[in-house]
Design a protein around this motif. Sequence first.
Motif, short mmCIF file in Angstrom:
data_model
loop_
_atom_site.label_atom_id
_atom_site.label_comp_id
_atom_site.label_asym_id
_atom_site.label_seq_id
_atom_site.Cartn_x
_atom_site.Cartn_y
_atom_site.Cartn_z
N GLY A 145 44.39 32.59 65.28
CA GLY A 145 44.44 31.60 64.20
C GLY A 145 43.14 31.57 63.42
O GLY A 145 42.14 32.18 63.80
N GLY A 146 43.15 30.83 62.33
CA GLY A 146 42.00 30.81 61.44
C GLY A 146 40.73 30.31 62.09
O GLY A 146 39.65 30.87 61.86
N GLU A 147 40.82 29.28 62.91
CA GLU A 147 39.62 28.72 63.52
C GLU A 147 39.01 29.70 64.52
O GLU A 147 37.78 29.87 64.57
CB GLU A 147 39.94 27.38 64.18
CG GLU A 147 40.30 26.29 63.17
CD GLU A 147 40.64 24.97 63.84
OE1 GLU A 147 40.77 24.94 65.09
OE2 GLU A 147 40.78 23.97 63.12
N ALA B 238 43.05 27.24 58.53
CA ALA B 238 43.40 27.06 59.94
C ALA B 238 44.74 27.69 60.29
O ALA B 238 44.92 28.21 61.40
CB ALA B 238 43.39 25.56 60.28
N SER B 239 45.68 27.67 59.36
CA SER B 239 47.02 28.20 59.64
C SER B 239 47.12 29.71 59.44
O SER B 239 48.18 30.29 59.69
CB SER B 239 48.05 27.50 58.75
OG SER B 239 47.78 27.73 57.38
N VAL C 8 42.95 35.29 52.65
CA VAL C 8 44.01 35.51 53.65
C VAL C 8 44.73 34.20 53.96
O VAL C 8 44.27 33.39 54.76
CB VAL C 8 43.44 36.12 54.94
CG1 VAL C 8 44.56 36.39 55.94
CG2 VAL C 8 42.69 37.41 54.63
N GLN C 9 45.87 34.00 53.31
CA GLN C 9 46.74 32.89 53.67
C GLN C 9 47.87 33.43 54.55
O GLN C 9 48.21 34.61 54.48
CB GLN C 9 47.32 32.20 52.43
CG GLN C 9 48.57 32.84 51.84
CD GLN C 9 48.28 34.08 51.03
OE1 GLN C 9 47.16 34.57 50.98
NE2 GLN C 9 49.30 34.61 50.38
#
Length: 239
Positions: free
Chosen positions: A148-150, A105-106, A83-84
Amino acid sequence: MRRPPANHFDERLVGGIVDAALALDDDPACRVIVLASQGKHFCAGADFGDGGGFDRDRVAVSERLYRRAARLFDVRTPIIAAVQGAAVGGGLGLACAADFRVAEASSRFVANFALLGFHQGFGLSVTLPDLVGRRAAADLLLTGRRVGGEEALRIGLADRLAEPGRVRETALAWAREIAAAAPLAVRSIRATLRADLPDRVRQALEHELVEQARLWRTADCAEGIAASLERRAPVFRGE
């Protein structure tokens, strides 16, 4: 998925993914599937603009799409989603249908249904609480906020966080780890862990379709979709 940059889905795309995955179940050379996409975003969900398919008979299109999508949960091969960018709405549902999700992270995970004025679909009523818990799922679904990713990693929505620009490489490396294990044992263990998931998803999908059909007729839904297309804040009136 090769519809950059947003990779909007429709019945043809979802059906193609399902058919390919089911075919790979019968290929002994395939031990893990990596679900990936070209472009900036993993999948921005349905395209509600002109020509997106959902601008016509939305109920009939969704019934065909989601019932076909339910077959993805019958796939016996483990699936990792790379997943980008954004996984939005039905794109989030697609990502959550996989066994695991690799993000960076993005990356952004967005259950934006309430901000569009209708009920969630793609079995998210089952898969999202299974991943993050009932209370966190309610937060994401009722607010429609971006994760977000984090944060996704922290709450269990993502399973591994890749370095920037290396989501697919990280997913492939993880796939090779799984592929190195005994394939019959992997499928057996996975089937035990998933248990009645396909049945629960199908039952939820039928309820989701009923609620979507009802809410799509409301003024709030028309406002939510229009506001999204016009890139403005919606004004909901409970009508």
